[in-house]
Design an enzyme around this catalytic site. Structure first.
Site, short mmCIF file in Angstrom:
data_model
loop_
_atom_site.label_atom_id
_atom_site.label_comp_id
_atom_site.label_asym_id
_atom_site.label_seq_id
_atom_site.Cartn_x
_atom_site.Cartn_y
_atom_site.Cartn_z
CD GLU A 63 -2.81 1.28 2.27
OE1 GLU A 63 -2.73 0.58 3.30
OE2 GLU A 63 -3.64 2.18 2.49
CE LYS B 168 -6.01 -0.20 1.55
NZ LYS B 168 -6.91 -0.88 2.68
CB SER C 272 -11.66 5.00 0.45
OG SER C 272 -11.64 5.14 1.78
NE ARG D 260 -9.96 7.60 5.92
CZ ARG D 260 -9.16 8.32 5.62
NH1 ARG D 260 -9.16 9.65 5.96
NH2 ARG D 260 -8.11 7.93 4.79
#
Ligand code: 13P
Length: 343
Positions: A178, A220, A262, A294
């Site tokens: 990520e 990600k 997000s 979120r």
């Protein structure tokens, strides 16, 4: 099972049409902030109750293939005594675990950060695996200013992500890699695109250097967006065009799935943008899905507010948001569907 077979089986279970990954791996300070925002005190018990609510939602496995848990949750149980990782697995949701230990400033790169947690990681992974975790997540963050991220920041973060990913694969744990270009600031979408391209290029170069098997990695990333304070916002087709352009330039086709974070978008924005990305690029070499925290959880927390009598409504809100993202991940989301939960 060999390590290679383990990794391949986990990828098979994680990458499913119409499904994505829930990030429910907030550290204690972060979940405390999220709970406080809706008037709930953060205790071991309220955190357990909240994460149980998410994982016991009837039918949620239709839209989720994986869940990223926080260390504490891995050892907790649902009301009926079932360990929470097992509750997830019984819904067809692969349990995973966030393994990084947060960021510190990077020396000689003012404004940049680097993530800690590599020491002892292989041993920690063995423990998590025994508790049911089959994949892991590690996040590096890139603040955006006129000078950040620096070249040193981009290189160091890439190297750290690659070290983490290779340690995971050695243990038979699929790494979610990520790299998050932060939304804070008033930068343009072009500046975000430029940085994201440099970041992803460095990440895949480092993964190659460390001989990480790309077939068994999930990426990600953040979407390519203008900064939160920038006006106007970018329309979903613009976000899609810029995001896909950067991904095409940087992400090898061998990688099975890209699951966006997000990053501070509203739930509706995150869904609309994911949908536009899938509409713009229907025959991408990778799945284009979600791994939201979120954008999936905000409506759930707002409906729950810590009250037992609200559990049903909160689970309904969760299922609704997951269903919309399941559609968006196939380019089949219609904005009109947003009003149907009240119907
Ligand atoms: P958000 O979707 O809230 O950005 O969280 C994703 C995540 O896992 C951050 O590490």
């Amino acid at each position: 099972m060999s390590v290679q077979d383990l990794l391949a089986a986990t990828i098979r279970d994680l990458v499913k049409p119409g499904k994505g990954i829930l990030a429910a791996d907030e550290s204690v300070p972060t979940i405390t902030k999220r709970l406080a925002a809706v008037g709930i005190e953060s205790t071991l018990e309220t955190r357990r109750a909240y994460r149980s609510l998410l994982l016991t939602t009837p039918g949620i496995g239709d839209f989720l293939s994986g869940v990223i848990l926080f260390e504490e949750t891995l050892g907790q149980r649902a009301d009926d005594g079932t360990p929470l990782p097992l509750v997830a697995a019984r819904q067809g949701i692969v349990p995973g675990i966030k393994v990084d230990k947060g960021t510190v400033p990077l020396a000689h790169a003012a404004g940049d950060l680097v993530t800690q947690g590599l020491d002892g990681l292989a041993d920690r992974l063995k423990t998590y695996q025994a508790q049911g975790a089959r994949f892991a997540k590690w996040r590096e963050v890139y603040p955006v200013t006129d000078r950040n991220p620096t070249a040193l920041g981009i290189e160091t973060n890439a190297e750290t992500l690659a070290r983490y990913a290779s340690i995971c694969q050695e243990q038979g744990i699929v790494p979610i890699v990520e790299p998050e270009v932060l939304l804070d600031g008033d930068h343009t979408i072009e500046r975000c695109a430029e940085i994201t391209e440099d970041v992803l290029h460095a990440v895949f170069h480092a993964l190659h250097r460390h001989q990480v098997s790309l077939e068994c990695v999930v990426l990600k990333p953040s979407m390519v967006l203008p900064g939160k304070e920038h006006t106007p916002k970018a329309a979903p087709d613009v976000v899609a065009r810029e995001t896909v352009k950067v991904l095409r330039r940087t992400v090898p086709a061998a990688l099975p799935s890209i699951n966006f974070l997000s990053g501070g978008q509203s739930p509706e924005e995150a869904t609309a943008n994911l949908n536009a990305i899938n509409v713009a690029y229907p025959r991408a070499p990778w799945e284009l899905s979600f791994s939201y925290a979120r954008a999936l959880q905000e409506p759930v927390l707002a409906a729950w507010r810590g009250k037992r009598e609200n559990v049903g409504a909160a689970q309904q809100a969760f299922l609704f948001r997951a269903r919309l993202n399941g559609a968006a991940r196939q380019g089949r989301y219609q904005a009109q569907a947003e009003s149907s939960i009240r119907g």
